[in-house]
Design a protein around this motif. Structure first.
Motif, PDB file in Angstrom:
ATOM      1  N   PHE A   1      15.600   1.997   0.977  1.00 32.15           N
ATOM      2  CA  PHE A   1      16.226   0.696   1.143  1.00 32.15           C
ATOM      3  C   PHE A   1      15.245  -0.365   0.667  1.00 32.15           C
ATOM      4  O   PHE A   1      14.101  -0.069   0.363  1.00 32.15           O
ATOM      5  N   SER A   2      15.723  -1.606   0.528  1.00 28.82           N
ATOM      6  CA  SER A   2      14.929  -2.662  -0.081  1.00 28.82           C
ATOM      7  C   SER A   2      15.256  -4.002   0.561  1.00 28.82           C
ATOM      8  O   SER A   2      16.329  -4.178   1.138  1.00 28.82           O
TER       9      SER A   2
ATOM     10  N   PRO B   1       9.388  13.964  16.418  1.00 26.17           N
ATOM     11  CA  PRO B   1       8.317  14.031  15.415  1.00 26.17           C
ATOM     12  C   PRO B   1       8.373  12.789  14.509  1.00 26.17           C
ATOM     13  O   PRO B   1       9.422  12.172  14.366  1.00 26.17           O
ATOM     14  N   LEU B   2       7.250  12.462  13.888  1.00 33.67           N
ATOM     15  CA  LEU B   2       7.190  11.350  12.952  1.00 33.67           C
ATOM     16  C   LEU B   2       7.991  11.697  11.705  1.00 33.67           C
ATOM     17  O   LEU B   2       7.853  12.798  11.163  1.00 33.67           O
ATOM     18  N   ASP B   3       8.847  10.787  11.255  1.00 33.34           N
ATOM     19  CA  ASP B   3       9.669  11.000  10.058  1.00 33.34           C
ATOM     20  C   ASP B   3       9.164  10.056   8.970  1.00 33.34           C
ATOM     21  O   ASP B   3       9.089   8.850   9.173  1.00 33.34           O
ATOM     22  N   ARG B   4       8.818  10.621   7.813  1.00 32.23           N
ATOM     23  CA  ARG B   4       8.326   9.814   6.687  1.00 32.23           C
ATOM     24  C   ARG B   4       9.175  10.078   5.451  1.00 32.23           C
ATOM     25  O   ARG B   4       8.672  10.038   4.332  1.00 32.23           O
ATOM     26  N   SER B   5      10.479  10.330   5.649  1.00 35.95           N
ATOM     27  CA  SER B   5      11.349  10.728   4.538  1.00 35.95           C
ATOM     28  C   SER B   5      12.073   9.562   3.864  1.00 35.95           C
ATOM     29  O   SER B   5      12.794   9.762   2.897  1.00 35.95           O
ATOM     30  N   VAL B   6      11.871   8.326   4.357  1.00 34.07           N
ATOM     31  CA  VAL B   6      12.576   7.167   3.808  1.00 34.07           C
ATOM     32  C   VAL B   6      11.566   6.234   3.141  1.00 34.07           C
ATOM     33  O   VAL B   6      10.494   5.992   3.678  1.00 34.07           O
ATOM     34  N   GLU B   7      11.921   5.720   1.964  1.00 29.79           N
ATOM     35  CA  GLU B   7      11.059   4.791   1.233  1.00 29.79           C
ATOM     36  C   GLU B   7      11.656   3.389   1.244  1.00 29.79           C
ATOM     37  O   GLU B   7      12.870   3.223   1.088  1.00 29.79           O
ATOM     38  N   MET B   8      10.793   2.381   1.427  1.00 25.26           N
ATOM     39  CA  MET B   8      11.213   0.996   1.232  1.00 25.26           C
ATOM     40  C   MET B   8      10.748   0.634  -0.173  1.00 25.26           C
ATOM     41  O   MET B   8       9.547   0.695  -0.464  1.00 25.26           O
ATOM     42  N   LEU B   9      11.699   0.299  -1.035  1.00 27.92           N
ATOM     43  CA  LEU B   9      11.417   0.094  -2.452  1.00 27.92           C
ATOM     44  C   LEU B   9      11.353  -1.376  -2.826  1.00 27.92           C
ATOM     45  O   LEU B   9      11.983  -2.222  -2.188  1.00 27.92           O
ATOM     46  N   LEU B  10      10.607  -1.666  -3.880  1.00 27.68           N
ATOM     47  CA  LEU B  10      10.644  -2.995  -4.493  1.00 27.68           C
ATOM     48  C   LEU B  10      11.890  -3.040  -5.370  1.00 27.68           C
ATOM     49  O   LEU B  10      12.242  -2.050  -6.004  1.00 27.68           O
ATOM     50  N   CYS B  11      12.531  -4.184  -5.405  1.00 34.02           N
ATOM     51  CA  CYS B  11      13.712  -4.316  -6.252  1.00 34.02           C
ATOM     52  C   CYS B  11      13.267  -4.720  -7.660  1.00 34.02           C
ATOM     53  O   CYS B  11      12.520  -5.670  -7.823  1.00 34.02           O
ATOM     54  N   VAL B  12      13.719  -3.966  -8.630  1.00 31.12           N
ATOM     55  CA  VAL B  12      13.398  -4.284 -10.011  1.00 31.12           C
ATOM     56  C   VAL B  12      14.708  -4.506 -10.755  1.00 31.12           C
ATOM     57  O   VAL B  12      15.527  -3.595 -10.864  1.00 31.12           O
TER      58      VAL B  12
ATOM     59  N   GLY C   1       6.906   0.873   0.292  1.00 35.89           N
ATOM     60  CA  GLY C   1       6.118   2.055   0.624  1.00 35.89           C
ATOM     61  C   GLY C   1       6.918   2.958   1.549  1.00 35.89           C
ATOM     62  O   GLY C   1       8.126   2.801   1.699  1.00 35.89           O
ATOM     63  N   THR C   2       6.233   3.887   2.164  1.00 33.59           N
ATOM     64  CA  THR C   2       6.901   4.823   3.065  1.00 33.59           C
ATOM     65  C   THR C   2       7.269   4.110   4.361  1.00 33.59           C
ATOM     66  O   THR C   2       6.443   3.451   4.978  1.00 33.59           O
ATOM     67  N   TRP C   3       8.546   4.237   4.735  1.00 32.39           N
ATOM     68  CA  TRP C   3       9.018   3.703   6.012  1.00 32.39           C
ATOM     69  C   TRP C   3       8.949   4.864   6.985  1.00 32.39           C
ATOM     70  O   TRP C   3       9.606   5.885   6.789  1.00 32.39           O
TER      71      TRP C   3
END
Length: 115
Positions: free
Chosen positions: A20-21, A102-113, A83-85
């Motif tokens: 997401f962004s 458990p800690l979940d690191r499977s989602v990324e916060m992206l820069l919009c291009v 980065g990683t959310w």
């Protein structure tokens, strides 16, 4: 009769997307958790952040039947903006026992291009 001392059990945790962004669709992510406890669930909280530096933001999750859900907007997230959310969930049952997913690191916060 043995006394229940176990905390809530996390059966399933899902996210509405893997990225997401702040300024591109999707601008939020919904986390849904299926959690059970013998005595019933008292409180469920999502703890999330972008990156590893900022403190986790705590957001109360809402019950919808046997599931708990919360939508997090990218603009509300502490951290760098991309980065990683990462997130985890804590749950407390009516008897006062607590559990943590458990800690979940499977989602990324992206820069919009834009193209």
């Amino acid at each position: 009769m043995p006394q229940n001392t176990a905390g809530p059990i996390f059966n399933r945790i899902t996210t509405s997307s893997k990225s997401f962004s702040i300024d591109c669709v999707p601008t939020s992510v919904t986390v849904t958790a299926s959690i059970t406890a013998l005595s019933g669930i008292k409180r469920v909280v999502l703890h999330s952040r972008v990156g590893t530096d900022p403190a986790y933001a705590a957001t109360e999750m809402n019950a919808t039947g046997d599931e708990y859900q919360v939508t997090v907007k990218a603009v509300d997230m502490p951290g760098k903006g991309h980065g990683t959310w990462e997130f985890y969930i804590t749950a407390e049952d009516v008897a006062g026992h607590q559990s943590q997913s458990p800690l979940d690191r499977s989602v990324e916060m992206l820069l919009c291009v834009s193209s």
